[in-house]
Write an enzyme that holds these catalytic residues in place. Structure first.
Site, PDB file in Angstrom:
ATOM      1  N   ASP A  86      24.588  99.291 -22.466  1.00  0.00           N
ATOM      2  CA  ASP A  86      24.528 100.706 -22.094  1.00  0.00           C
ATOM      3  C   ASP A  86      25.793 101.169 -21.380  1.00  0.00           C
ATOM      4  OD1 ASP A  86      22.892 103.184 -21.610  1.00  0.00           O
ATOM      5  OD2 ASP A  86      23.324 102.664 -19.523  1.00  0.00           O
ATOM      6  N   GLU A 121      29.713  80.788 -25.275  1.00  0.00           N
ATOM      7  CA  GLU A 121      29.299  79.467 -24.784  1.00  0.00           C
ATOM      8  C   GLU A 121      27.839  79.195 -25.150  1.00  0.00           C
ATOM      9  OE1 GLU A 121      32.386  79.120 -21.032  1.00  0.00           O
ATOM     10  OE2 GLU A 121      30.243  79.347 -20.607  1.00  0.00           O
TER      11      GLU A 121
HETATM   12  C1  NOJ Z   1      23.104 105.989 -21.953  1.00  0.00           C
HETATM   13  C2  NOJ Z   1      21.643 105.950 -22.283  1.00  0.00           C
HETATM   14  O1  NOJ Z   1      21.481 105.974 -23.671  1.00  0.00           O
HETATM   15  C3  NOJ Z   1      21.002 107.132 -21.587  1.00  0.00           C
HETATM   16  O2  NOJ Z   1      19.681 107.342 -22.007  1.00  0.00           O
HETATM   17  C4  NOJ Z   1      21.085 106.906 -20.103  1.00  0.00           C
HETATM   18  O3  NOJ Z   1      20.578 108.039 -19.424  1.00  0.00           O
HETATM   19  C5  NOJ Z   1      22.527 106.680 -19.665  1.00  0.00           C
HETATM   20  N1  NOJ Z   1      23.238 105.778 -20.536  1.00  0.00           N
HETATM   21  C6  NOJ Z   1      22.564 106.090 -18.275  1.00  0.00           C
HETATM   22  O4  NOJ Z   1      22.129 104.766 -18.288  1.00  0.00           O
END
Ligand code: NOJ
Length: 585
Positions: free
Chosen positions: A217, A269
């Protein structure tokens, strides 16, 4: 032996041409009658997912979380959120999926955790300069008694990126902490060795449970200028939701690369001692129209793949679509790194709505971002036709393709959500200036039974059914999976056809593709013996003769319409349609 990265002709790793189904757990299916989706709900509908011919599922974060940003505020990276199930349920899901030949990908959130994460609570309880605070970005406030934030950075979802460590400004603690997204999501300092060790453990923990990879993310703000200088002033063209993403001190920094190299070492690894596994991590970052970023983050010792949001964000406009394709297949040819295409996700207005918007054809419009758009003047019928045409193109392009739950049902964005039922922090932190993303996260309709929230909820043991966590519109039943089954014209049938065609006519052609110019209004792509033509206009068009490609002698093997014959009549590609031709060699 590891294949050469420049060999773009054949895919040698499952993820290079995988079809992946994104499950937004909260909204997929609820087996306890409480109105919230759960892991057993995914197990119950695995046949639906398998019928789409997917290679893997990606689960949105299902860790324990206060759900302030629906799982992207992680309170514990080593467990499952209690509304969703337990680690045992998770193991059972991974096993059930594997039994159908489906791998499982986790979502991992490295930039921030929840303000309820134990480490953050410890940090708040510790003094400035303590090792507990060093895991995050705590800095002294400016001005007398530190009442001003340490710098001028803005949060991605509205307001200052800084929150005072203590609400009581009379106390001696004049520190603030950084949260790039919301105050509920404090940023980790990834240069801190405790943080680094924890994430290495996170990756190994889930690999041990059978996970085959991670969607990582928000990589964009990971790695910051350690001095945290003030962001330079921005012009008026930069709106509330863009300010964060033009901050040179936190966006796509070199410091980030060091983090991913460490992660890649952990993965390699682990892989070396598990030769039967083919592990991966895919980066979530909006690098659209900046191919150099994808190149940089997918170097051999960093991410295996990066999302290509280019087709998701493109307007319905020939040159824009061509650019989206060209940028990404150019990188693929040059580096051998296969992109992860997607047309929908849980942050973006759903495609049938997006492409039905009046401004969808405007080359200047940036249709994807749902944060600040409303739902007026949308032609859903047109959007549906265009969605099928663009999706048919996406199924043909080399790389993997991520589907977002509900797109196979043709679900539209839902706008009619009362303010007091909206949950997205984007809506609340901007006082409604940004509508937020709830509209693409409405619980799925599985059947026409309104009493069970259109089959989303299985009644609890006492027969009760709670309200779905986001309200479903009355029309939801018309999109139900049961309604579409057996209907050749349905969106679901379209996805089944295209998935099968992809397996037979696209994937075997390897990872090289090139754009073909068939004249105005048409976008053409050739991938080995497969030629795909998208007609963006409202009229049927005959492709212009092109050297080396004789479409009149080719076989039509798939189309965006139920009947391929309707999509290509008298040598003309139908309005708003896509046709797949096999040249037979
Ligand atoms: C991207 C995620 O897809 C979204 O849903 C989220 O609010 C933000 N990153 C923060 O983690």
């Amino acid at each position: 032996m590891t294949p050469s990265r420049t060999d773009t002709r054949a895919s040698t790793h499952w993820w290079q041409d995988a079809l992946v189904y994104q499950v937004y757990v909260r909204s997929f299916a609820d087996t306890t009658g409480n109105g919230v989706g759960d892991l057993n709900g995914i197990r119950a509908h695995l046949d639906h997912i398998a019928a789409l011919g997917v290679d893997a599922i990606w689960l949105n974060p299902c860790y324990p979380s206060p759900q302030k940003d629906h799982g992207y505020d992680v309170a514990d990276y080593f467990d499952i959120h209690d509304e969703y199930g337990t680690l045992d349920t998770f193991d059972a899901l991974v096993a059930d999926a594997a039994a159908r030949g489906i791998k499982t990908l986790m979502d991992v959130v490295p930039n921030h955790c929840s303000s309820r994460h134990r480490w953050f609570l410890d940090a708040l309880a510790s003094s400035p300069g303590s090792p507990e605070r060093a895991r995050f970005y705590f800095r002294d406030g400016k001005g007398p008694r530190g009442t001003e934030p340490p710098n001028n950075w803005q949060a991605a979802f509205g307001g200052s990126a800084w929150t005072r460590a203590t609400a009581d400004s009379d106390l001696d603690d004049i520190q603030w902490y950084l949260g790039t997204f919301t105050p509920h999501q404090p940023d980790f300092d990834q240069t801190n060795t405790d943080v680094q060790a924890m994430f290495a453990d996170v990756l190994r923990f889930w690999f041990d449970r059978g996970v085959e990879g991670f969607r990582v993310d928000a990589i964009t703000p990971v790695g910051k200028d350690p001095a945290l200088p003030d962001q330079p002033p921005v012009g008026p063209e930069i709106g509330t939701f863009d300010i964060t993403w033009v901050n040179p001190y936190t966006v796509f920094r070199d410091e980030g690369h060091e983090v991913w190299r460490r992660w890649r070492t952990v993965i390699d690894e682990y892989g070396a001692s598990h030769p039967d596994r083919d592990l991966m991590m895919v980066a979530e970052a909006y690098a659209t129209r900046r191919p150099e970023l994808t190149r940089a983050f997918t170097r051999q010792d960093e991410f295996h793949q990066m999302f290509a949001f280019d087709l998701m964000l493109t307007p319905w406009h020939k040159e824009s679509v061509e650019r989206a394709l060209g940028d990404i297949i150019g990188i693929l040819d040059e580096t051998g790194v296969a992109p992860a295409w997607t047309l929908n996700n849980h942050d973006t207005q759903r495609i049938v709505t997006r492409l039905g918007r009046p401004e969808a054809e405007d080359p200047e419009s940036w249709t994807g971002n749902a944060l600040s758009t409303t739902g007026t003047d949308i032609d859903l019928e047109l959007g549906d036709r265009r969605a099928r045409a663009l999706t048919a193109l996406a199924f043909a392009v080399p790389g993997s393709l991520y589907l977002y739950q509900g797109e196979e049902l043709g679900l539209p964005e839902v706008f009619d959500i009362p303010d007091d039922r909206r949950e997205d922090p984007v809506f609340h932190l901007t006082d409604g200036e940004g509508l937020g993303r709830d509209g693409c996260r409405i619980p799925l309709p599985w059947s026409t039974e309104a009493a069970t929230s259109f089959g989303f909820s299985t009644p609890a043991r006492d027969g009760s059914v709670g309200e779905p966590w986001l309200p479903q519109p009355r029309v939801w039943g018309t999109y139900a999976a049961t309604e579409q089954a057996g209907d050749d014209e349905s969106m679901l049938a379209f996805y089944h056809r295209l998935s099968a065609a992809r397996r037979v006519h696209a994937v075997p052609n390897g990872l090289h593709a090139e754009l073909v110019d068939f004249g105005p209004g048409l976008v053409g792509l050739r991938r080995g013996s497969l030629v795909v033509v998208l007609n963006l206009t409202d009229e049927a068009i005959a492709p212009a003769p092109t050297v080396g490609i004789d479409l009149s002698a080719a076989t039509v093997v798939a189309a965006s319409t139920a009947s391929p014959a309707a999509a290509v009549a008298s040598g003309r590609i139908g309005a708003c349609s896509t046709v797949w031709f096999d040249l037979g060699r």
